[in-house]
Design a protein around this motif. Sequence first.
Motif, PDB file in Angstrom:
ATOM      1  N   PHE A  80       0.899  -1.187   0.036  1.00 45.76           N
ATOM      2  CA  PHE A  80       0.052  -0.164   0.060  1.00 45.76           C
ATOM      3  C   PHE A  80       0.936   1.058  -0.181  1.00 45.76           C
ATOM      4  O   PHE A  80       1.833   1.319   0.811  1.00 45.76           O
ATOM      5  CB  PHE A  80      -0.866   0.097   1.289  1.00 45.76           C
ATOM      6  N   ARG A  81       0.618   2.191  -0.953  1.00 45.80           N
ATOM      7  CA  ARG A  81       1.478   3.403  -1.028  1.00 45.80           C
ATOM      8  C   ARG A  81       0.520   4.573  -0.911  1.00 45.80           C
ATOM      9  O   ARG A  81      -0.301   4.865  -1.973  1.00 45.80           O
ATOM     10  CB  ARG A  81       2.121   3.416  -2.603  1.00 45.80           C
ATOM     11  N   ASP A  82       0.455   5.132   0.319  1.00 43.32           N
ATOM     12  CA  ASP A  82      -0.313   6.345   0.514  1.00 43.32           C
ATOM     13  C   ASP A  82      -1.606   6.257   0.204  1.00 43.32           C
ATOM     14  O   ASP A  82      -2.291   7.201  -0.269  1.00 43.32           O
ATOM     15  CB  ASP A  82       0.166   7.544  -0.241  1.00 43.32           C
ATOM     16  N   VAL A  83      -2.316   4.942   0.551  1.00 44.45           N
ATOM     17  CA  VAL A  83      -3.644   4.771   0.282  1.00 44.45           C
ATOM     18  C   VAL A  83      -4.734   5.653   1.194  1.00 44.45           C
ATOM     19  O   VAL A  83      -4.293   5.669   2.309  1.00 44.45           O
ATOM     20  CB  VAL A  83      -4.121   3.513   0.240  1.00 44.45           C
ATOM     21  N   ASN A  90       0.233   3.194   4.485  1.00 44.34           N
ATOM     22  CA  ASN A  90       1.642   2.474   3.796  1.00 44.34           C
ATOM     23  C   ASN A  90       1.970   1.202   4.553  1.00 44.34           C
ATOM     24  O   ASN A  90       2.094   1.277   5.669  1.00 44.34           O
ATOM     25  CB  ASN A  90       2.942   3.521   3.715  1.00 44.34           C
ATOM     26  N   PHE A  91       2.182   0.082   3.772  1.00 43.50           N
ATOM     27  CA  PHE A  91       2.715  -1.111   4.303  1.00 43.50           C
ATOM     28  C   PHE A  91       2.997  -2.000   3.366  1.00 43.50           C
ATOM     29  O   PHE A  91       2.592  -1.967   2.200  1.00 43.50           O
ATOM     30  CB  PHE A  91       1.920  -1.843   5.388  1.00 43.50           C
ATOM     31  N   VAL A 147       4.498 -10.057  10.822  1.00 44.21           N
ATOM     32  CA  VAL A 147       4.345  -8.574  10.922  1.00 44.21           C
ATOM     33  C   VAL A 147       3.155  -8.066  11.168  1.00 44.21           C
ATOM     34  O   VAL A 147       1.999  -8.430  10.811  1.00 44.21           O
ATOM     35  CB  VAL A 147       5.027  -8.010   9.689  1.00 44.21           C
ATOM     36  N   VAL A 148       3.140  -6.892  11.823  1.00 40.57           N
ATOM     37  CA  VAL A 148       1.925  -6.100  12.387  1.00 40.57           C
ATOM     38  C   VAL A 148       1.700  -4.721  11.837  1.00 40.57           C
ATOM     39  O   VAL A 148       2.434  -3.827  11.867  1.00 40.57           O
ATOM     40  CB  VAL A 148       1.754  -6.114  14.133  1.00 40.57           C
ATOM     41  N   VAL A 149       0.342  -4.600  11.136  1.00 40.04           N
ATOM     42  CA  VAL A 149       0.175  -3.336  10.940  1.00 40.04           C
ATOM     43  C   VAL A 149      -1.023  -2.751  11.749  1.00 40.04           C
ATOM     44  O   VAL A 149      -2.008  -3.326  12.034  1.00 40.04           O
ATOM     45  CB  VAL A 149      -0.692  -3.127   9.308  1.00 40.04           C
ATOM     46  N   ARG A 208      -4.952   5.721  10.214  1.00 33.90           N
ATOM     47  CA  ARG A 208      -3.752   5.956   9.856  1.00 33.90           C
ATOM     48  C   ARG A 208      -2.846   4.808  10.566  1.00 33.90           C
ATOM     49  O   ARG A 208      -3.376   3.929  11.474  1.00 33.90           O
ATOM     50  CB  ARG A 208      -3.114   7.279  10.525  1.00 33.90           C
ATOM     51  N   VAL A 209      -1.618   4.344   9.885  1.00 36.48           N
ATOM     52  CA  VAL A 209      -0.699   3.105  10.490  1.00 36.48           C
ATOM     53  C   VAL A 209       0.068   3.867  11.762  1.00 36.48           C
ATOM     54  O   VAL A 209       0.907   4.863  11.252  1.00 36.48           O
ATOM     55  CB  VAL A 209       0.067   2.553   9.320  1.00 36.48           C
TER      56      VAL A 209
END
Length: 263
Positions: free
Chosen positions: A17-20, A34-35, A220-222, A228-229
Amino acid sequence: MSEAAQSDGKPVNFFEFRDVCKAFDERPVLKDVNFTVKRGETCVIMGRSGVGKSVSLKHIMGFLKPDSGQVIIDGQDVTNFSEAEFEVVRRKVTMVFQSGALFDSLTVSENIAFPLEGQPGLTGEDLDEYVGKIAKMLEVEDVLDKLPSELSTGMKRAVAIGRAFAQNPEAILYDEPTTMVDPIMAGHMGELILRLKRAYQKTSIVVTHDTHLAKKLADVVVFLQEGRVTFFGPWADFENSNDPFLKNFRQQDDLIPALDVTL
């Protein structure tokens, strides 16, 4: 091996994900998210209700499109893919819905076999053998002749997971796999997913608020907070974070002990 590609030429990151950003009725749900999820990795997306966890999965499946930003799957920018193009994506990325989304008129065996029907070179005997293998791994071999209406919520989820795996996807998404089931079944579901993770090493994303399940599965965790992340990293770092909000979230399941359901 470079950061961009493995030795076999495949991208290291299966999902990105880029700046979604996404809003509904002018209410922001995802804000510059972002992740990345590496190939073969299990990512757990966590956060309280309404922070955009399931919305993130719907962007991956093409059920929603971002207002801005990019969604990358297996090196392809799918942000503006058409429905026809997403049909191809959905053959390598499958999703297990909260409801199970099983076909009510088909038996458990027929539901699991459904993605395989009509595949060239696959005999009826091959089909039965493959369905039996998956059913045994998910411990539903005793209900193969039953209809979904005869199953518990947890059993329906297990069958839905079986149907998703029968498609032999490269990646699988789980939307709240332990919600609306009792703690014993929740622990059992976690063990089933862990068993599949070890056996098949599929790239996976699990949306959950269940910290016991997350600890069991996450590479991994988001963590999403107000869209927001606010955390992205390994489970160990998440577990050891001194951030007050994250500590409070981790402690929410302390009254329900983690169940060690050894399979």
